[in-house]
Design a protein around this motif. Structure first.
Motif, PDB file in Angstrom:
ATOM      1  N   THR A   1       4.758   2.100  -0.320  1.00 49.78           N
ATOM      2  CA  THR A   1       5.346   3.442  -0.392  1.00 49.78           C
ATOM      3  C   THR A   1       4.882   4.258   0.807  1.00 49.78           C
ATOM      4  O   THR A   1       3.684   4.280   1.124  1.00 49.78           O
ATOM      5  CB  THR A   1       4.890   4.165  -1.686  1.00 49.78           C
ATOM      6  OG1 THR A   1       5.257   3.365  -2.814  1.00 49.78           O
ATOM      7  CG2 THR A   1       5.543   5.530  -1.820  1.00 49.78           C
ATOM      8  N   VAL A   2       5.841   4.920   1.455  1.00 47.88           N
ATOM      9  CA  VAL A   2       5.532   5.820   2.566  1.00 47.88           C
ATOM     10  C   VAL A   2       6.034   7.208   2.182  1.00 47.88           C
ATOM     11  O   VAL A   2       7.189   7.361   1.778  1.00 47.88           O
ATOM     12  CB  VAL A   2       6.238   5.363   3.868  1.00 47.88           C
ATOM     13  CG1 VAL A   2       5.918   6.326   5.007  1.00 47.88           C
ATOM     14  CG2 VAL A   2       5.834   3.934   4.236  1.00 47.88           C
ATOM     15  N   VAL A   3       5.149   8.207   2.285  1.00 48.12           N
ATOM     16  CA  VAL A   3       5.539   9.587   1.990  1.00 48.12           C
ATOM     17  C   VAL A   3       5.274  10.431   3.235  1.00 48.12           C
ATOM     18  O   VAL A   3       4.158  10.445   3.751  1.00 48.12           O
ATOM     19  CB  VAL A   3       4.728  10.164   0.805  1.00 48.12           C
ATOM     20  CG1 VAL A   3       5.141  11.617   0.536  1.00 48.12           C
ATOM     21  CG2 VAL A   3       4.920   9.320  -0.451  1.00 48.12           C
ATOM     22  N   GLY A   4       6.298  11.123   3.715  1.00 53.53           N
ATOM     23  CA  GLY A   4       6.146  12.052   4.836  1.00 53.53           C
ATOM     24  C   GLY A   4       6.242  13.465   4.325  1.00 53.53           C
ATOM     25  O   GLY A   4       7.171  13.796   3.577  1.00 53.53           O
TER      26      GLY A   4
ATOM     27  N   VAL B   1       8.790  10.163  -7.053  1.00 52.36           N
ATOM     28  CA  VAL B   1       8.173   8.853  -7.307  1.00 52.36           C
ATOM     29  C   VAL B   1       6.685   9.036  -7.583  1.00 52.36           C
ATOM     30  O   VAL B   1       6.079   9.996  -7.122  1.00 52.36           O
ATOM     31  CB  VAL B   1       8.309   7.883  -6.104  1.00 52.36           C
ATOM     32  CG1 VAL B   1       9.735   7.507  -5.857  1.00 52.36           C
ATOM     33  CG2 VAL B   1       7.673   8.467  -4.861  1.00 52.36           C
ATOM     34  N   ASP B   2       6.127   8.126  -8.324  1.00 49.42           N
ATOM     35  CA  ASP B   2       4.683   8.109  -8.552  1.00 49.42           C
ATOM     36  C   ASP B   2       4.068   7.300  -7.421  1.00 49.42           C
ATOM     37  O   ASP B   2       4.312   6.097  -7.321  1.00 49.42           O
ATOM     38  CB  ASP B   2       4.412   7.442  -9.902  1.00 49.42           C
ATOM     39  CG  ASP B   2       2.923   7.243 -10.124  1.00 49.42           C
ATOM     40  OD1 ASP B   2       2.132   7.498  -9.190  1.00 49.42           O
ATOM     41  OD2 ASP B   2       2.565   6.803 -11.230  1.00 49.42           O
ATOM     42  N   PRO B   3       3.316   7.949  -6.518  1.00 51.37           N
ATOM     43  CA  PRO B   3       2.808   7.208  -5.360  1.00 51.37           C
ATOM     44  C   PRO B   3       1.648   6.271  -5.679  1.00 51.37           C
ATOM     45  O   PRO B   3       1.291   5.424  -4.863  1.00 51.37           O
ATOM     46  CB  PRO B   3       2.347   8.314  -4.413  1.00 51.37           C
ATOM     47  CG  PRO B   3       1.969   9.444  -5.316  1.00 51.37           C
ATOM     48  CD  PRO B   3       2.883   9.347  -6.522  1.00 51.37           C
ATOM     49  N   GLY B   4       1.040   6.404  -6.876  1.00 49.69           N
ATOM     50  CA  GLY B   4      -0.123   5.576  -7.173  1.00 49.69           C
ATOM     51  C   GLY B   4      -1.288   5.982  -6.281  1.00 49.69           C
ATOM     52  O   GLY B   4      -1.243   7.021  -5.626  1.00 49.69           O
TER      53      GLY B   4
ATOM     54  N   SER C   1      -0.624   7.405 -11.367  1.00 47.41           N
ATOM     55  CA  SER C   1      -1.124   8.748 -11.631  1.00 47.41           C
ATOM     56  C   SER C   1      -0.028   9.490 -12.380  1.00 47.41           C
ATOM     57  O   SER C   1       1.083   8.991 -12.520  1.00 47.41           O
ATOM     58  CB  SER C   1      -1.413   9.461 -10.315  1.00 47.41           C
ATOM     59  OG  SER C   1      -0.196   9.729  -9.663  1.00 47.41           O
ATOM     60  N   ASP C   2      -0.364  10.696 -12.856  1.00 48.05           N
ATOM     61  CA  ASP C   2       0.683  11.443 -13.550  1.00 48.05           C
ATOM     62  C   ASP C   2       1.361  12.445 -12.611  1.00 48.05           C
ATOM     63  O   ASP C   2       2.073  13.323 -13.034  1.00 48.05           O
ATOM     64  CB  ASP C   2       0.124  12.145 -14.790  1.00 48.05           C
ATOM     65  CG  ASP C   2      -1.031  13.059 -14.422  1.00 48.05           C
ATOM     66  OD1 ASP C   2      -1.334  13.167 -13.217  1.00 48.05           O
ATOM     67  OD2 ASP C   2      -1.598  13.657 -15.335  1.00 48.05           O
ATOM     68  N   VAL C   3       1.130  12.326 -11.295  1.00 49.97           N
ATOM     69  CA  VAL C   3       1.753  13.230 -10.337  1.00 49.97           C
ATOM     70  C   VAL C   3       2.881  12.513  -9.622  1.00 49.97           C
ATOM     71  O   VAL C   3       2.705  11.422  -9.094  1.00 49.97           O
ATOM     72  CB  VAL C   3       0.720  13.721  -9.300  1.00 49.97           C
ATOM     73  CG1 VAL C   3       1.391  14.629  -8.275  1.00 49.97           C
ATOM     74  CG2 VAL C   3      -0.412  14.433  -9.993  1.00 49.97           C
ATOM     75  N   GLU C   4       4.045  13.130  -9.608  1.00 52.97           N
ATOM     76  CA  GLU C   4       5.167  12.537  -8.890  1.00 52.97           C
ATOM     77  C   GLU C   4       5.327  13.227  -7.542  1.00 52.97           C
ATOM     78  O   GLU C   4       5.160  14.432  -7.427  1.00 52.97           O
ATOM     79  CB  GLU C   4       6.455  12.688  -9.686  1.00 52.97           C
ATOM     80  CG  GLU C   4       6.487  11.782 -10.883  1.00 52.97           C
ATOM     81  CD  GLU C   4       7.908  11.558 -11.366  1.00 52.97           C
ATOM     82  OE1 GLU C   4       8.792  12.332 -10.997  1.00 52.97           O
ATOM     83  OE2 GLU C   4       8.113  10.591 -12.106  1.00 52.97           O
TER      84      GLU C   4
ATOM     85  N   ASP D   1       0.824  -1.222   0.000  1.00 53.61           N
ATOM     86  CA  ASP D   1       0.000   0.000   0.000  1.00 53.61           C
ATOM     87  C   ASP D   1       0.854   1.268   0.000  1.00 53.61           C
ATOM     88  O   ASP D   1       2.060   1.223   0.265  1.00 53.61           O
ATOM     89  CB  ASP D   1      -0.903   0.026   1.243  1.00 53.61           C
ATOM     90  CG  ASP D   1      -2.181  -0.785   1.041  1.00 53.61           C
ATOM     91  OD1 ASP D   1      -2.390  -1.304  -0.068  1.00 53.61           O
ATOM     92  OD2 ASP D   1      -2.960  -0.896   2.009  1.00 53.61           O
ATOM     93  N   THR D   2       0.166   2.394  -0.246  1.00 51.25           N
ATOM     94  CA  THR D   2       0.789   3.723  -0.165  1.00 51.25           C
ATOM     95  C   THR D   2       0.135   4.514   0.960  1.00 51.25           C
ATOM     96  O   THR D   2      -1.092   4.584   1.040  1.00 51.25           O
ATOM     97  CB  THR D   2       0.598   4.489  -1.494  1.00 51.25           C
ATOM     98  OG1 THR D   2       1.334   3.820  -2.511  1.00 51.25           O
ATOM     99  CG2 THR D   2       1.097   5.924  -1.383  1.00 51.25           C
TER     100      THR D   2
END
Ligand SMILES: C[S@@+](CC[C@H](N)C(=O)[O-])C[C@H]1O[C@@H](n2cnc3c(N)ncnc32)[C@H](O)[C@@H]1O
Length: 253
Positions: A69-72, A133-136, A126-129, A44-45
Motif C-alpha cells: 500500500t502506498v499513501v500520498g 483503506v485500512d493501511p495497517g 488498525s481501526d483507522v481508514e 509493505d505500507t
C-alpha cells in the motif's frame, strides 16, 4: 510560510512544478534512490508526506508491489489531482488531502508495542481508514522537499516517527546549500531557485534570507531524524545540493 500561502502557490504552479519534479536532469535517479532508502519489502505500507504531484509514488509502488500500500498525503488540491491522474493505473496507491503535520494516521503506539508486540505486528490492522483503506502498520514514511516549509520541522519528524512501526524507516531528502569545493556557483544557483520558488506571501514574513531559513529547518529535521534512529544512512546527491537521510527506528523503546 502560511498554509494558505503554500497551497495557493503550489496550486497555481502545479503544472510547471510537475515538469520540474519529473524532468529535472538526475531527478528520476534521485527518486529511485529515496524509494530504495525506505527499505521496503513487497507487501509493505509506505506513506509519503507532502507528495505533491506524485513523482515518487510510482517508485514506492515498485518497491511494495501489488500486495503493498502506498499513501500520498498533501494539502494542495491541484497537485493532488495530478498525483491521482499519474497513479490511476494502480489500485493500491492512494492520495489523500490532509495536513502532513496532523495526518489522519494510526499511531504505531511504540510503547504499547514493546509490551505487546502482537497488538501491532500480528493483527496487521488498525481501526483507522486512510483514503477509504485500512493501511495497517506503516513500514516507512518518506518526505522529499517538504520539511523546509514546516514551522516546526523537528516536531513533524517526531510525529512521523510515531506513525511508523518499530524497526521501520523514515527518509528525508531536501535541497540545501552545498558544502563541496565547487559550492559557490552551485549555492548561487540554488539561492536563485529558492528565492524564485518561495511564495511571495512567505517572503514578506521572513526576517532573513529565505534560503538561510530553509537551511535551518532542513538541518533541524535531519538532525532530529538522526537522534531518533538506531541506524542512519546519510548521502548527498545532485552536486551535493540534495541531502538524503534515512533512519531506521528502534525495534522497541
Ligand atoms: C516542493 S513540493 C515537493 C513535492 C514532492 N514531495 C516532490 O518531491 O516532488 C512541497 C509539497 O509539500 C506540500 N506541503 C507543504 N506543507 C505541507 C503540509 N503541512 N501538509 C501537506 N502538504 C504540505 C505542498 O503542497 C507541496 O505539494
Amino acid at each position: 510560510m502560511t498554509t494558505e500561502g503554500a497551497q495557493e502557490f503550489y496550486g497555481r504552479w502545479a503544472t510547471p512544478y510537475d515538469v520540474i519534479a519529473r524532468r529535472t536532469p538526475g531527478i528520476q535517479r534521485l527518486r529511485r534512490r529515496v524509494a530504495a532508502a525506505c527499505q521496503l519489502e513487497p507487501g509493505d505500507t509506505v506513506v509519503e508526506m507532502g507528495c505533491g504531484t506524485g513523482a515518487n509514488l510510482p517508485y514506492l509502488r515498485e518497491r511494495v508491489g501489488p500486495e503493498g500500500t502506498v499513501v500520498g498525503i498533501d494539502f494542495t488540491g491541484p497537485v493532488l489531482e495530478r498525483a491521482r491522474e499519474a497513479t490511476a493505473a494502480y489500485d493500491n496507491v492512494h492520495v489523500l488531502r490532509a495536513d502532513a503535520t496532523t495526518p489522519p494516521l494510526p499511531s504505531s503506539d511504540r510503547s504499547a508495542a514493546s509490551d505487546d508486540e502482537a497488538s501491532v505486528d500480528d493483527t496487521g490492522r488498525s481501526d483507522v481508514e486512510v483514503a477509504g483503506v485500512d493501511p495497517g502498520p506503516i513500514d516507512a514514511v518518506l518526505a522529499t522537499f517538504v520539511v523546509g516549509m514546516l514551522e516546526d520541522p523537528a516536531g513533524a519528524v517526531d510525529d512521523w516517527c510515531e506513525f511508523v512501526r518499530p524497526g521501520g524507516h523514515v527518509v528525508l531528502a531536501n535541497a540545501a546549500r552545498s558544502d563541496e569545493w565547487y559550492a559557490p556557483p552551485v549555492n548561487a544557483v540554488f539561492r536563485t531557485i529558492v528565492v524564485l520558488s518561495t511564495p511571495p506571501t512567505a517572503k514578506l514574513r521572513y526576517e532573513d534570507d529565505p534560503h538561510l531559513r530553509l537551511d535551518e529547518r532542513i538541518d533541524a529535521a535531519h538532525a532530529r531524524l538522526r537522534e531518533r534512529s538506531v541506524a542512519v544512512a546519510d548521502e548527498t546527491h545532485v552536486f551535493g545540493v540534495v541531502r538524503l537521510t534515512g533512519g531506521r527506528l528502534p525495534d522497541s523503546e
